[in-house]
Enzyme design. Structure first.
Site: not given
Length: 369
Positions: A25, A216, A303
């Site tokens: 997505d 992260e 990513d």
């Protein structure tokens, strides 16, 4: 690795690449977002011009905040609610990765986010896997080899009892039809891996591989939880640098960092995305170079290609420009990635051979025979 790089754009483009951390997505084509919005009646897009929409996603994501970064997904998820839309997005993802020189990829998605139009969890997974197979076929017809597995993801902020376990069971149900592994994603800080321990226990019992977003938006404690829950890889993982005492001529690894390095646990590093979420102010300050020099098992990934306005070509180019990476460095991180891929051993070896041959051809190595 040299201080300055002599890599050409054509060499970087042709270099075989492996992408382990790619969100389905987060990689849509802007024009596809617009067309899917029209098809489903979604009127919330900030622009209906593809170039302007792509720029909006990049600007909105470039905030230095992971929660703000994640808000950009409201629009892409909104248009990915039917089987046709999911198949289209998955097929185009594979095509785009193949055109980028990627020979193996794992694309991850959270089925629970695609149920607004009455699809079942299983139907979501089936649609994405079907799209991946279609994309592989289209890529082959265009002369590009690529193999793609999917990672079924549970959203870590959903701590309803048994929820992540149900998503883990969903992943295992489809392990023989394209699902390569499992992941948890979403806001890391405050939603540690221990909240999903039952899912990870089940996956270990099923001998099913998984990665965990850690290191992260949270530090070594999050990484430690991921490791203790059995993570095969670390999604991002770059804040492991906080468990390393650095000086001008020395680096002392803490217990967690030493374990990650010595165990050869792959770090799914996403340089451009990390800058957007505040890991570093500029690429020259990103931990990837120090981790690479300290022989951590570094892999390079995008990513979210839409939100970061990036590609594997761009990530490799930035590393070559900022740190002088050459073909040997690009080959090493590609081989690191295929070795950490959630694939059968013989398939990994075959793709590794393809990667080695690709770089050998780029260097013009002479055939020893």
């Amino acid at each position: 690795m040299t201080e300055t790089t002599s890599l050409t754009a054509d060499e970087i483009k042709q270099a075989p690449k492996v992408a382990l951390h790619d969100h389905l997505d987060g990689g849509l084509r802007p024009q596809t977002v617009i067309e899917l919005a029209d098809a489903c009646g979604y009127t919330g897009l900030p622009s209906r011009d593809a170039a302007k929409l792509g720029a909006w996603f990049r600007d909105a994501a470039d905030s230095g905040s992971l929660p703000r970064y994640l808000e950009t997904f409201d629009h892409t998820i909104a248009v990915m609610q039917t089987a046709d839309a999911l198949r289209r997005v998955a097929a185009e993802t594979v095509e785009d990765l193949a055109a980028d020189g990627v020979v193996y990829a794992e694309t991850r998605f959270a089925p629970e986010q695609h149920l607004r139009a009455a699809l079942t969890l299983d139907e979501v997974v089936e649609a994405v896997n079907a799209g991946c197979r279609e994309g592989e076929e289209r890529a082959a017809a265009s002369g590009h080899f690529i193999k793609v597995g999917t990672l079924v993801t549970a959203m870590r902020q959903n701590i309803e009892p048994g929820h992540s376990l149900r998503i883990a069971q969903l992943a295992v149900r489809h392990r023989d039809s394209g699902v390569a592994g499992f992941d948890i994603a979403g806001p890391e800080l405050g939603f540690g891996p221990d909240l999903h321990a039952d899912a990870f226990k089940y996956l270990r019992e099923q001998f099913f591989r998984f990665t965990i977003h850690a290191g992260e938006a949270d530090g070594p404690s999050s990484i430690a939880q991921a490791l203790l829950n059995g993570a095969d890889r670390l999604g991002h993982g770059v804040r492991i640098i906080e468990d390393i005492a650095l000086s001008d001529d020395d680096a002392r690894l803490g217990r967690i960092a030493a374990y990650v390095r010595d165990k050869r646990i792959a770090l799914e590093v996403c340089p451009s995305s990390n800058l957007q979420t505040g890991i570093a102010a500029k690429l020259e300050e990103h931990p990837i170079q120090k981790l690479y020099e300290l022989d951590f098992n570094v892999t390079v990934n995008c990513d979210n290609r839409l939100m970061s306005g990036t590609s594997m070509f761009r990530e490799f180019s930035l590393l070559a420009e900022s740190f002088g990476w050459d073909l040997a460095d690009l080959e090493l991180v590609a081989l690191n990635a295929i070795d950490a891929a959630f694939l059968a051993h013989d398939v990994r070896d075959a793709i590794a051979d393809q990667i080695i041959n690709g770089y050998s051809n780029l260097r013009g190595d002479e055939d020893e025979d």
